[in-house]
Scaffold this motif. Structure first.
Motif, mmCIF file in Angstrom:
data_model
loop_
_atom_site.group_PDB
_atom_site.id
_atom_site.type_symbol
_atom_site.label_atom_id
_atom_site.label_comp_id
_atom_site.label_asym_id
_atom_site.label_seq_id
_atom_site.Cartn_x
_atom_site.Cartn_y
_atom_site.Cartn_z
ATOM 1 N N GLY A 249 0.771 -1.191 0.000
ATOM 2 C CA GLY A 249 -0.009 -0.067 0.194
ATOM 3 C C GLY A 249 0.687 1.275 -0.065
ATOM 4 N N LEU A 250 2.109 1.077 -0.343
ATOM 5 C CA LEU A 250 3.028 2.274 0.110
ATOM 6 C C LEU A 250 2.740 3.391 -1.054
ATOM 7 N N LEU B 204 5.229 -3.658 4.299
ATOM 8 C CA LEU B 204 6.220 -2.784 3.906
ATOM 9 C C LEU B 204 7.599 -3.134 4.636
ATOM 10 N N THR B 205 7.537 -3.440 6.014
ATOM 11 C CA THR B 205 8.976 -3.827 6.558
ATOM 12 C C THR B 205 9.696 -4.891 5.790
ATOM 13 N N LYS B 206 9.106 -5.771 5.222
ATOM 14 C CA LYS B 206 9.878 -6.797 4.565
ATOM 15 C C LYS B 206 10.412 -6.468 3.119
ATOM 16 N N THR C 118 -5.151 1.573 3.432
ATOM 17 C CA THR C 118 -4.439 1.012 4.446
ATOM 18 C C THR C 118 -2.914 0.581 4.347
ATOM 19 N N LEU C 119 -2.103 0.672 5.068
ATOM 20 C CA LEU C 119 -0.723 0.552 4.901
ATOM 21 C C LEU C 119 -0.410 -0.726 5.492
ATOM 22 N N ARG D 38 -0.467 4.925 -0.815
ATOM 23 C CA ARG D 38 -0.659 5.957 0.288
ATOM 24 C C ARG D 38 0.120 7.201 -0.059
ATOM 25 N N ILE D 39 1.208 7.220 -0.750
ATOM 26 C CA ILE D 39 1.975 8.286 -1.246
ATOM 27 C C ILE D 39 1.146 9.120 -2.288
ATOM 28 N N ALA D 40 0.697 8.431 -3.136
ATOM 29 C CA ALA D 40 -0.211 9.137 -4.049
ATOM 30 C C ALA D 40 -1.516 9.870 -3.660
ATOM 31 N N ALA D 41 -2.067 9.180 -2.626
ATOM 32 C CA ALA D 41 -3.246 9.663 -2.265
ATOM 33 C C ALA D 41 -2.946 10.906 -1.299
ATOM 34 N N GLY D 42 -1.808 10.850 -0.567
ATOM 35 C CA GLY D 42 -1.258 11.965 0.263
ATOM 36 C C GLY D 42 -1.071 13.117 -0.594
#
Length: 414
Positions: A78-79, A224-226, A218-219, A82-86
């Motif tokens: 979801g990164l 993401l950590t992986k 939703t992130l 999330r960036i694009a939406a933000g």
């Protein structure tokens, strides 16, 4: 020799298909053209199985596969969304928003496949821009141009850089030192050109009706950590070992190990047609490079390794046959590439992709994704921005390579 003429005929047919995007009258895209060409060479005996297998650069394909899986891991986390939406939903001025779009697109593309970045970010970016009543066209074009320019900074930013790096055995961090500054300057060029274009700011002109509010993004933090850990592992591989292909496959295997996400979901993010395109072109260009005809002709061909020649060939080739087929062809038939000329080829072939819509796969993805959402970006719309961006970026890169690079190579040998 009859086989040499078969090789030449297949090569010409394949690269005409690369230039046109298909064979006229047939629903065969570039991947199909490359695969059919390779199969014809095998069936006619112009290339035997062992030679075809040997011509395929499996380390390059392995690394490219790993980078696609890695980009897919970031996408499913979801990164990108999330960036694009933000970016699109925050109350910033249009020029500040443009700068952030360019920085995000360029920065992500330096470490991840630029095509995946554009694919994931374009729809949500358009939705947020339209809700704000902004014309999405200049921002989408800026995202595509920034993704191309940013990807020029590293060996893993795009497929052609990866090809060049593996072919020349280029080290990762010296490549960054050589190519990051002109890539950053190219991002500045993108901002200046887009912000001064007639499309920007255009208010509601050309914008679609405001889209409904999207669901919150939703992130997936464990995913993401992986993905971040895998990125660090890839950077370590490119820094510490020469056997990049084999170790990269280990990273891909680790990403596929998951309790919550099926293998098919992550493999669905892999661009399999692009991998097949590479395999087919390896066979076709390898056959041409090994032919007696090409060995006889190589000495008579003009040397394309001067900076001016590389820039001119890159601009013409990237916007006809495409930058990946162009780079593969040049590496196959032109001997004697130095570290300096390989760095120049990486920069010029990548930056040339911003010239027209057809110059880069990332451009095509951005335009097609925008069209699906009702935002029409025509050939002229893109060219009004892409042409000056490319010419200015190439001028900056040429100045860097001719004036600063020689001094830098003496201070910090590449």
């Amino acid at each position: 020799m009859p086989h040499d003429w078969i090789v030449l005929a297949v090569f010409v047919a394949v690269y005409v298909g690369m230039a046109l995007g298909r064979w006229p009258g047939l629903a065969v895209d570039r991947t199909g053209v490359a695969m059919i060409g390779a199969i014809i060479l095998l069936v006619t005996g112009a290339v035997d199985g062992a030679a075809a297998f040997a011509s395929v650069d499996f380390p390059t394909l392995s690394i490219l596969f790993t980078l696609m899986v890695l980009s897919g891991q970031f996408a499913v986390s979801g990164l990108f969304a999330r960036i694009a939406a933000g970016l699109a939903s925050h109350g910033r001025s249009p020029r500040v928003l443009l700068a952030l779009v360019i920085a995000a697109g360029g920065g992500l593309s330096a470490l991840l496949t630029n095509d995946v970045v554009v694919w994931a970010m374009t729809p949500l970016l358009i939705g947020g821009l339209c809700r704000r009543g902004l014309d999405a066209r200049p921002y989408v074009i800026a995202l595509a141009c920034a993704a191309n320019a940013g990807s020029a900074a590293t060996l893993i930013g795009n497929p052609q850089n990866l090809l060049i790096g593996e072919s020349g055995g280029l080290a990762f961090w010296p490549f960054v030192l050589a190519c990051l500054p002109p890539a950053l300057l190219a991002l500045v060029v993108v901002h200046i050109v887009v912000s001064c274009s007639r499309m920007f700011p255009a208010g509601n002109a050309g914008a679609v009706a405001p889209a409904p509010e999207p669901k919150p993004v939703t992130l997936d933090r464990p995913a993401l950590t992986k993905a971040i850990a895998a990125t660090l592992a890839v950077l370590a591989i490119f820094t510490l070992t020469e056997d990049r292909g084999l170790w990269s496959l280990g990273v891909a295997a680790a990403l596929l190990l998951s309790r919550s996400r099926g293998t098919r979901q992550l493999l669905g993010e892999v661009d399999w047609p692009l991998l097949l395109l590479f395999a087919g072109l390896f066979v076709v260009t390898g056959a041409l490079g090994d032919s007696a005809m090409m060995r006889d002709w190589t000495g008579a061909l003009p040397d394309p390794r001067s900076l001016g020649s590389i820039a001119a060939v890159s601009l013409a080739g990237s916007n006809t046959i495409g930058n990946v087929p162009l780079v593969m062809l040049l590496l196959s038939i032109v001997p004697g590439w130095t570290t300096e000329t390989l760095h120049a080829l990486s920069l010029f072939s990548t930056l040339s992709g911003n010239f027209l819509i057809v110059g880069s796969v990332a451009n095509i993805i951005a335009v097609e994704r925008a069209r699906a959402l009702g935002v029409a970006i025509g050939f002229r719309d893109y060219a009004r921005i892409g042409v000056p961006v490319t010419l200015a970026s190439l001028a900056v890169a040429y100045g860097w390579m001719s004036l600063v690079y020689p001094w830098l190579a003496r201070v910090a040998p590449f």
